[in-house]
Scaffold this active site. Sequence first.
Site, PDB file in Angstrom:
ATOM      1  N   GLU A 193     -36.461  52.266 -27.327  1.00  0.00           N
ATOM      2  CA  GLU A 193     -36.417  50.942 -26.693  1.00  0.00           C
ATOM      3  C   GLU A 193     -35.535  49.995 -27.508  1.00  0.00           C
ATOM      4  OE1 GLU A 193     -40.199  48.900 -25.397  1.00  0.00           O
ATOM      5  OE2 GLU A 193     -39.616  47.571 -27.056  1.00  0.00           O
ATOM      6  N   ASP A 242     -35.142  46.804 -22.674  1.00  0.00           N
ATOM      7  CA  ASP A 242     -36.354  46.019 -22.471  1.00  0.00           C
ATOM      8  C   ASP A 242     -36.074  44.543 -22.283  1.00  0.00           C
ATOM      9  OD1 ASP A 242     -39.216  45.765 -22.361  1.00  0.00           O
ATOM     10  OD2 ASP A 242     -39.129  44.872 -24.364  1.00  0.00           O
ATOM     11  N   ARG A 270     -68.825  54.970   0.484  1.00  0.00           N
ATOM     12  CA  ARG A 270     -68.264  54.020  -0.489  1.00  0.00           C
ATOM     13  C   ARG A 270     -67.458  54.718  -1.564  1.00  0.00           C
ATOM     14  NH1 ARG A 270     -65.594  50.557  -0.149  1.00  0.00           N
ATOM     15  NH2 ARG A 270     -67.015  49.868   1.495  1.00  0.00           N
ATOM     16  N   LYS A 287     -49.622  51.821 -18.212  1.00  0.00           N
ATOM     17  CA  LYS A 287     -50.554  50.731 -17.907  1.00  0.00           C
ATOM     18  C   LYS A 287     -51.320  51.113 -16.640  1.00  0.00           C
ATOM     19  CE  LYS A 287     -47.784  47.175 -20.186  1.00  0.00           C
ATOM     20  NZ  LYS A 287     -47.015  45.919 -20.048  1.00  0.00           N
ATOM     21  N   LYS A 325     -40.731  52.352 -29.756  1.00  0.00           N
ATOM     22  CA  LYS A 325     -40.744  50.960 -29.307  1.00  0.00           C
ATOM     23  C   LYS A 325     -40.410  50.012 -30.460  1.00  0.00           C
ATOM     24  CE  LYS A 325     -43.670  49.871 -26.063  1.00  0.00           C
ATOM     25  NZ  LYS A 325     -42.779  49.898 -24.878  1.00  0.00           N
TER      26      LYS A 325
END
Length: 288
Positions: free
Chosen positions: A202, A223, A105, A140, A172
């Site tokens: 960005e 973006d 597993r 992410k 960002k």
Amino acid sequence: MSAFPAQLSRLIVERAVTAALEEDLGLAGDLTSQATLSPTDMAIALLSSREAGVIAGLDLAAAAFRLIGDGVIFAAQVNDGDRVSPGDVVARVSGPARLVMSAERVALNFLNPLSGIATLTRRFVDAVEGTKARICDTRKTTPGLRAFQKYAVRCGGGANHRFSLDDAILIKDNHIAVAGSVTAAYKAAEAYAGHLVAIEIEVTTLVEFEEALAAGARVVLLDNMDNATLRQAVGLNKGRARLEASGGVKLDRVRSIAETGVDYISSSQITMAAPPLDLGLDVEILRK
């Protein structure tokens, strides 16, 4: 020139697999195998693919069988990055049956999802073939598994974005909001960064994009722009900066994004939405 094959550090592989085995075995070990299998039983198993895909994570699977105990042999029949078809044998496993069953597993828990990421990444890469765009991942990722998930992206033919916040500077929208403007944020980053630290900024509009170029930006993330706006940005750029498209990138749209002329396309889909590849271990017990 083609890229060299992706590679994982043995240190991080063994650390992760050891933790996974400890989690799965608990304090008393595999009660089911101890209850039903003799210590002298041996097993031969075939790890096979039940659907078409791309393999990633063989080192982790091999480590699961190696670390579970002495006498288990894991013989890979393919390499990470290889495409497989339904029924293809990925690896042969043999050794004490209790050990083979106890490691199964953990081996599949690494191999199946990583192969799923490699498979979906390959679909994105194939979709943009013939354009200059490269498919990239994002940060992410599942906590604790980033190195392996980004490795799987490379196995699928994709490229890695930042591994962590200290890899590079990515300015960002919220950084820009606090700094006061695109120019202020970029100039502050430029003053702070060492000469080997990359800076990307960005932008969400063409006005911000032109301001970023005027500030000297050499890598710009576009973006959530539609394709028409991306084409305009490519035209305005005139080759001055490398352009990355991001935001809402899915497989059914990625080709049209690539055809706008951007250099990179990043998507969280390849790490966060990839279904596991269906791989299974079929075991034959040899009793003594």
